[in-house]
Write an enzyme that holds these catalytic residues in place. Structure first.
Site, mmCIF file in Angstrom:
data_model
loop_
_atom_site.group_PDB
_atom_site.id
_atom_site.type_symbol
_atom_site.label_atom_id
_atom_site.label_comp_id
_atom_site.label_asym_id
_atom_site.label_seq_id
_atom_site.Cartn_x
_atom_site.Cartn_y
_atom_site.Cartn_z
ATOM 1 N N GLU A 1 2.006 4.827 1.939
ATOM 2 C CA GLU A 1 2.659 5.326 1.642
ATOM 3 C C GLU A 1 2.891 6.543 1.029
ATOM 4 O O GLU A 1 3.850 6.707 0.329
ATOM 5 C CB GLU A 1 4.373 5.187 3.220
ATOM 6 C CG GLU A 1 4.686 6.463 3.627
ATOM 7 C CD GLU A 1 5.985 5.694 4.130
ATOM 8 O OE1 GLU A 1 7.212 6.897 4.234
ATOM 9 O OE2 GLU A 1 6.446 4.635 4.160
ATOM 10 N N LYS B 1 4.729 2.245 -1.610
ATOM 11 C CA LYS B 1 5.624 3.296 -1.639
ATOM 12 C C LYS B 1 5.689 3.748 -2.949
ATOM 13 O O LYS B 1 6.247 3.046 -3.694
ATOM 14 C CB LYS B 1 6.964 2.741 -1.635
ATOM 15 C CG LYS B 1 7.478 4.549 -1.622
ATOM 16 C CD LYS B 1 6.929 5.561 -0.147
ATOM 17 C CE LYS B 1 7.867 6.171 -0.321
ATOM 18 N NZ LYS B 1 7.634 7.385 1.008
#
Length: 251
Positions: free
Chosen positions: A109, A37
């Site tokens: 992501e 992330k």
């Protein structure tokens, strides 16, 4: 496909749950998985972030968060307001490449949509995908308005020479309306890419064991699952809501 970049057509489209489903299927198949992330916004230091949620649902995955900003804003804006360094596409690509050395699959992501800015220079997730030469999976919403945002995202990816792996509907409603059912056929057309799954709405609230057991049923074989777009589309298209009538083939 050692690195897969996962973006959305916007916020709140089911990107994190889709990432968790892809991770869960891979882990169940015996693959080692890492979830990166790049920038987590809107979360305090003591709160769980998206990568933590993926790990909770998917199981034994490595997680890495490059930066965290407290306000729920675009990463570049959140970094500026917090007086913290931004994340740059080069850092994202470098971190993903390092994770790929020791993992079979690395899932990157993004935050919000493809062109959400990471830094003041305008760096985006698309820039990181280009540096990695990685395919991009687009998570789209089901209902009215999704065709426009999905087509714009697909056009941007192709304009940058990036590989659009396919689409996943991140939150498929239990009682889909007419627009949602029609979009099953229309989304692959406007994107020029296959529909690779539909994750049931509310799945993120499942217990982890149930989530891991069901994940393969929501994703197509290209993502390691058993979901079939043609079968799903035909079944859902046959459903009708209150007051709806069967379509007249003659128009």
């Amino acid at each position: 496909m050692p690195v897969l970049v996962i973006t959305g057509t916007g916020t709140e489209v089911g990107k994190t749950v889709t990432t968790a489903a892809v991770a869960a299927v891979a882990v169940r198949a015996g693959r080692s998985v890492a979830v990166l992330k790049p920038a987590q916004t809107g979360v305090r230091p003591d709160e769980r972030g998206d990568a933590d949620e993926v790990a909770r649902l998917a199981g034994a995955v490595t997680t890495l968060e490059l930066a965290r900003y407290p306000e729920p804003l675009a990463p570049a804006t959140a970094a500026r307001r917090a007086g913290l360094p931004p994340v740059r596409p080069e850092e994202v690509a470098d971190a993903a490449a390092k994770l790929a050395v020791d993992h079979d699959l690395v899932l990157v992501e993004g935050a919000g949509g493809l062109l959400v800015r990471f830094d003041e220079a305008g760096g985006t997730l698309a820039d990181a995908a280009r540096l990695l030469d990685a395919p991009v999976l687009v998570v789209a919403s089901a209902g009215l308005g999704t065709l426009n945002t999905t087509e714009l995202t697909a056009r941007e990816l192709r304009g940058r020479g990036l590989d659009l792996a396919g689409l996943v509907i991140g939150s498929w409603p239990a009682e889909p309306d007419l627009a949602s059912r029609c979009n099953l056929a229309d989304l692959p057309v406007v994107a020029g890419a296959p529909l690779l799954g539909a994750v049931p709405a509310g799945t993120g609230a499942s217990d982890p064991a149930g989530f891991r057991a069901g994940a393969a049923r929501w994703l197509a074989p290209q993502l390691g699952g058993t979901w079939e777009a043609e079968t799903f589309t035909a079944r859902e298209a046959a459903r009708r809501g209150p007051g709806e009538h069967a379509a007249d083939p003659a128009g």
